[in-house]
Design a protein around this motif. Sequence first.
Motif, PDB file in Angstrom:
ATOM      1  N   ILE A  79       0.553  -1.291  -0.181  1.00 42.17           N
ATOM      2  CA  ILE A  79      -0.109  -0.094   0.370  1.00 42.17           C
ATOM      3  C   ILE A  79       1.409   1.257   0.360  1.00 42.17           C
ATOM      4  O   ILE A  79       1.876   1.243   0.392  1.00 42.17           O
ATOM      5  CB  ILE A  79      -1.172  -0.320   1.271  1.00 42.17           C
ATOM      6  CG1 ILE A  79      -2.112  -1.334   1.471  1.00 42.17           C
ATOM      7  CG2 ILE A  79      -1.845   1.125   1.416  1.00 42.17           C
ATOM      8  CD1 ILE A  79      -2.992  -1.717   0.156  1.00 42.17           C
ATOM      9  N   LYS A  80       0.712   1.898  -0.876  1.00 40.28           N
ATOM     10  CA  LYS A  80       1.278   3.306  -1.029  1.00 40.28           C
ATOM     11  C   LYS A  80       1.441   4.496   0.429  1.00 40.28           C
ATOM     12  O   LYS A  80       0.273   4.408   1.241  1.00 40.28           O
ATOM     13  CB  LYS A  80       0.455   4.747  -1.909  1.00 40.28           C
ATOM     14  CG  LYS A  80       1.575   5.355  -2.298  1.00 40.28           C
ATOM     15  CD  LYS A  80      -0.186   6.303  -3.541  1.00 40.28           C
ATOM     16  CE  LYS A  80       1.188   8.204  -3.712  1.00 40.28           C
ATOM     17  NZ  LYS A  80       0.498   8.210  -4.949  1.00 40.28           N
ATOM     18  N   ASP A  81       2.434   4.858   0.917  1.00 38.65           N
ATOM     19  CA  ASP A  81       2.478   5.038   1.997  1.00 38.65           C
ATOM     20  C   ASP A  81       1.925   6.439   2.053  1.00 38.65           C
ATOM     21  O   ASP A  81       2.102   7.394   3.636  1.00 38.65           O
ATOM     22  CB  ASP A  81       4.126   5.349   1.780  1.00 38.65           C
ATOM     23  CG  ASP A  81       4.228   5.551   4.024  1.00 38.65           C
ATOM     24  OD1 ASP A  81       3.417   5.370   4.493  1.00 38.65           O
ATOM     25  OD2 ASP A  81       4.791   6.090   4.669  1.00 38.65           O
ATOM     26  N   LEU A  82       0.792   6.905   1.559  1.00 43.24           N
ATOM     27  CA  LEU A  82      -0.152   7.933   1.407  1.00 43.24           C
ATOM     28  C   LEU A  82      -1.670   7.324   2.287  1.00 43.24           C
ATOM     29  O   LEU A  82      -1.922   8.284   3.451  1.00 43.24           O
ATOM     30  CB  LEU A  82      -0.991   8.999   0.473  1.00 43.24           C
ATOM     31  CG  LEU A  82       0.573   9.189  -0.291  1.00 43.24           C
ATOM     32  CD1 LEU A  82      -0.036  10.043  -1.380  1.00 43.24           C
ATOM     33  CD2 LEU A  82       0.877  11.166   0.843  1.00 43.24           C
ATOM     34  N   THR A  83      -1.391   6.025   2.511  1.00 38.16           N
ATOM     35  CA  THR A  83      -2.824   5.875   2.983  1.00 38.16           C
ATOM     36  C   THR A  83      -2.810   4.818   4.051  1.00 38.16           C
ATOM     37  O   THR A  83      -2.056   4.226   4.058  1.00 38.16           O
ATOM     38  CB  THR A  83      -3.419   4.718   1.534  1.00 38.16           C
ATOM     39  OG1 THR A  83      -3.739   5.367   0.541  1.00 38.16           O
ATOM     40  CG2 THR A  83      -4.788   3.892   2.125  1.00 38.16           C
ATOM     41  N   ALA A  84      -3.609   5.068   5.142  1.00 38.13           N
ATOM     42  CA  ALA A  84      -3.765   4.427   6.586  1.00 38.13           C
ATOM     43  C   ALA A  84      -3.848   3.169   6.438  1.00 38.13           C
ATOM     44  O   ALA A  84      -4.720   2.204   5.288  1.00 38.13           O
ATOM     45  CB  ALA A  84      -4.805   5.200   7.076  1.00 38.13           C
ATOM     46  N   GLY A 154       7.143   9.526  -9.552  1.00 38.74           N
ATOM     47  CA  GLY A 154       6.291   9.766  -8.476  1.00 38.74           C
ATOM     48  C   GLY A 154       4.761  10.018  -8.934  1.00 38.74           C
ATOM     49  O   GLY A 154       4.677  10.504  -9.803  1.00 38.74           O
ATOM     50  N   SER A 155       3.599  10.270  -7.998  1.00 36.29           N
ATOM     51  CA  SER A 155       4.155  10.371  -6.686  1.00 36.29           C
ATOM     52  C   SER A 155       4.276   8.250  -6.108  1.00 36.29           C
ATOM     53  O   SER A 155       4.746   8.096  -5.244  1.00 36.29           O
ATOM     54  CB  SER A 155       3.360  10.565  -5.674  1.00 36.29           C
ATOM     55  OG  SER A 155       1.993  10.407  -5.703  1.00 36.29           O
ATOM     56  N   GLY A 173      -1.731   2.160  -5.863  1.00 36.54           N
ATOM     57  CA  GLY A 173      -1.238   3.673  -5.984  1.00 36.54           C
ATOM     58  C   GLY A 173      -2.237   5.041  -6.309  1.00 36.54           C
ATOM     59  O   GLY A 173      -2.985   4.274  -5.771  1.00 36.54           O
ATOM     60  N   SER A 174      -2.048   5.436  -5.920  1.00 40.38           N
ATOM     61  CA  SER A 174      -3.137   7.056  -6.620  1.00 40.38           C
ATOM     62  C   SER A 174      -2.429   8.085  -7.228  1.00 40.38           C
ATOM     63  O   SER A 174      -0.851   8.233  -7.761  1.00 40.38           O
ATOM     64  CB  SER A 174      -3.484   7.246  -5.088  1.00 40.38           C
ATOM     65  OG  SER A 174      -2.089   8.018  -4.561  1.00 40.38           O
ATOM     66  N   ASP A 175      -3.351   9.103  -7.744  1.00 40.65           N
ATOM     67  CA  ASP A 175      -3.067   9.654  -9.298  1.00 40.65           C
ATOM     68  C   ASP A 175      -3.962  10.717  -8.909  1.00 40.65           C
ATOM     69  O   ASP A 175      -5.079  10.684  -9.250  1.00 40.65           O
ATOM     70  CB  ASP A 175      -3.529   8.437  -9.923  1.00 40.65           C
ATOM     71  CG  ASP A 175      -2.960   9.840 -11.700  1.00 40.65           C
ATOM     72  OD1 ASP A 175      -3.062  10.403 -11.822  1.00 40.65           O
ATOM     73  OD2 ASP A 175      -2.281   9.301 -12.236  1.00 40.65           O
ATOM     74  N   MET A 176      -3.410  12.026  -8.599  1.00 39.09           N
ATOM     75  CA  MET A 176      -3.849  13.458  -9.185  1.00 39.09           C
ATOM     76  C   MET A 176      -3.476  13.949 -10.405  1.00 39.09           C
ATOM     77  O   MET A 176      -4.105  14.176 -11.003  1.00 39.09           O
ATOM     78  CB  MET A 176      -3.804  14.670  -8.040  1.00 39.09           C
ATOM     79  CG  MET A 176      -3.919  15.396  -7.891  1.00 39.09           C
ATOM     80  SD  MET A 176      -3.723  16.748  -6.702  1.00 39.09           S
ATOM     81  CE  MET A 176      -4.577  16.746  -5.413  1.00 39.09           C
ATOM     82  N   GLY A 212      -7.502  13.461  -6.959  1.00 32.62           N
ATOM     83  CA  GLY A 212      -6.785  12.423  -6.747  1.00 32.62           C
ATOM     84  C   GLY A 212      -7.601  11.297  -6.647  1.00 32.62           C
ATOM     85  O   GLY A 212      -8.869  11.712  -6.076  1.00 32.62           O
ATOM     86  N   VAL A 213      -7.606  10.215  -7.117  1.00 32.49           N
ATOM     87  CA  VAL A 213      -8.417   9.229  -7.327  1.00 32.49           C
ATOM     88  C   VAL A 213      -6.950   7.694  -6.563  1.00 32.49           C
ATOM     89  O   VAL A 213      -5.893   8.301  -7.380  1.00 32.49           O
ATOM     90  CB  VAL A 213      -8.756   8.400  -8.349  1.00 32.49           C
ATOM     91  CG1 VAL A 213      -9.579   9.935  -9.073  1.00 32.49           C
ATOM     92  CG2 VAL A 213      -7.648   7.752  -9.922  1.00 32.49           C
ATOM     93  N   GLN A 214      -7.704   6.759  -6.177  1.00 32.06           N
ATOM     94  CA  GLN A 214      -6.571   5.636  -6.410  1.00 32.06           C
ATOM     95  C   GLN A 214      -7.229   4.398  -7.701  1.00 32.06           C
ATOM     96  O   GLN A 214      -8.067   4.027  -7.735  1.00 32.06           O
ATOM     97  CB  GLN A 214      -7.679   4.812  -4.814  1.00 32.06           C
ATOM     98  CG  GLN A 214      -7.678   5.865  -3.594  1.00 32.06           C
ATOM     99  CD  GLN A 214      -6.319   6.422  -2.776  1.00 32.06           C
ATOM    100  OE1 GLN A 214      -5.433   5.789  -2.952  1.00 32.06           O
ATOM    101  NE2 GLN A 214      -5.941   7.450  -2.499  1.00 32.06           N
TER     102      GLN A 214
END
Length: 473
Positions: A79-84, A154-155, A173-176, A212-214
């Motif tokens: 899991i990307k380190d932005l997400t809990a 990134g990110s 991942g996630s993408d803005m 931003g989306v996952q």
Amino acid sequence: MADQGLVKETACAVVEKLKAGDVTPLDLLDVLETRIAEVDGKVNALPTLCFDRARTHAKALMQKPVSERGLLAGLPVPIKDLTAVAGVLTTQGSPIFKDNIPAKSDILVERLEQNGGVIYAKSNTPEFGAGANTFNEVFGPTRNPWDTSRSAAGSSGGAAAALASGTAWLAHGSDMGGSLRNPASFCGIVGLRPSIGRVAHTPKFGVDRTLGVQGPMARNVEDLALLLDAMSGEHAADPLSLPALPTSFLSAARSGSKPKRIAYSPDLGITPVDPEVKAVTRKAAERFAEAGAIVEEAHPDLREAHECFHVLRAFDFAISKAELLRTKRDLLKPEVIWNIEEGLKLTVEKLERAEAQRVAMTARALEFFDKYDLLLAPATIVAPFPVENRHVAECDGKKFDNYVEWLGIVYAITLACCPALSLPCGFTASGLPVGLQMVAKPRAEAQLLAGAKVLEDILGVRGTTPIDPRPPR
């Protein structure tokens, strides 16, 4: 001892082995732990590991009949380190959160676990996901497995580098502004920015944040579709989330459905592009003709993209990070401070103009897709750059005004609300990967994945990862 050859298997093949009882989730965790020890020191993709938690979850999953273990059947996923992730260090790449251990997981993580995903690591990200080069003050930079002197972008750079170096079969991942697509392009893997609402996540700072989306990342299109199936579906906690479709994305990817008319644009009319990247992506796009498609040079009118994204991104930073600016300014990197301050200076008139521009660009994109099934363009405007460079300062003779502007070719698509993926499509003369951005109309992920699989088969680039990290050339 678990078979290290499993590292090279596709995610779909490993899931079949799990369902057949040929391997267990615990075997896969052993394989990954060994592989990470061998190669991750060279790329720094997965700085936080949680194998004890993963084994506890895997053992609980193994108490259930195989038919009840979900789509992923016990496949490990970082899991990307932005997400809990509950009980696991979640830093967001920021010194402010260097000791942060959430008590509750994001609903995205809960859904993946319900669908048989086993979380074993957090992938590296720049501070708060800001900037398309993965480095931070907590864990340092993530390096590109194809050339460790280069950026993984990134990110979602840690996720992409893990896939490319064989320490993950699938990754979140996630993408803005291209945060999935840029690292996919730089690392020679596949990354999908889905439509707004396709993947439910826990709302933070606002229920209607739509930049931003996952999304899923993988080494090939079928694996990508599998992870999208495991991630997607509505959830009451995310008011924008969409219900799951009756047909799986994996079956759509395998359908063989071919697009009839393709548009290729070397620059979407808004950005410089490195000539070599342009040549590689054009050559790949033209090969759609081998599937009987008409390929023409065209793009929707996206001329307001830079002004619009600058404003809406700054507003998003203001609502999500202003409190940190007030209380922890000395711990924020300069790019984040600049972005928040830009947001706090905005007037309602500027926001009104930017929202109107986004509506207009989305409408023009929809009209464009009345004629074309897919839009193709470079996923990034340059090949992987030196990891020490914080961002791309210029391209093909044009200097950029800020650290975000070089991402216009991806954030223009974000603004138009379209799903888009980066597909490996070739290499530069020096052997660095190039990604082709493939775009469909909003909510047409099934069509996008089908088309991507058709082109992936034609190009023959599938299977070039994983690789052992390669030293600078």
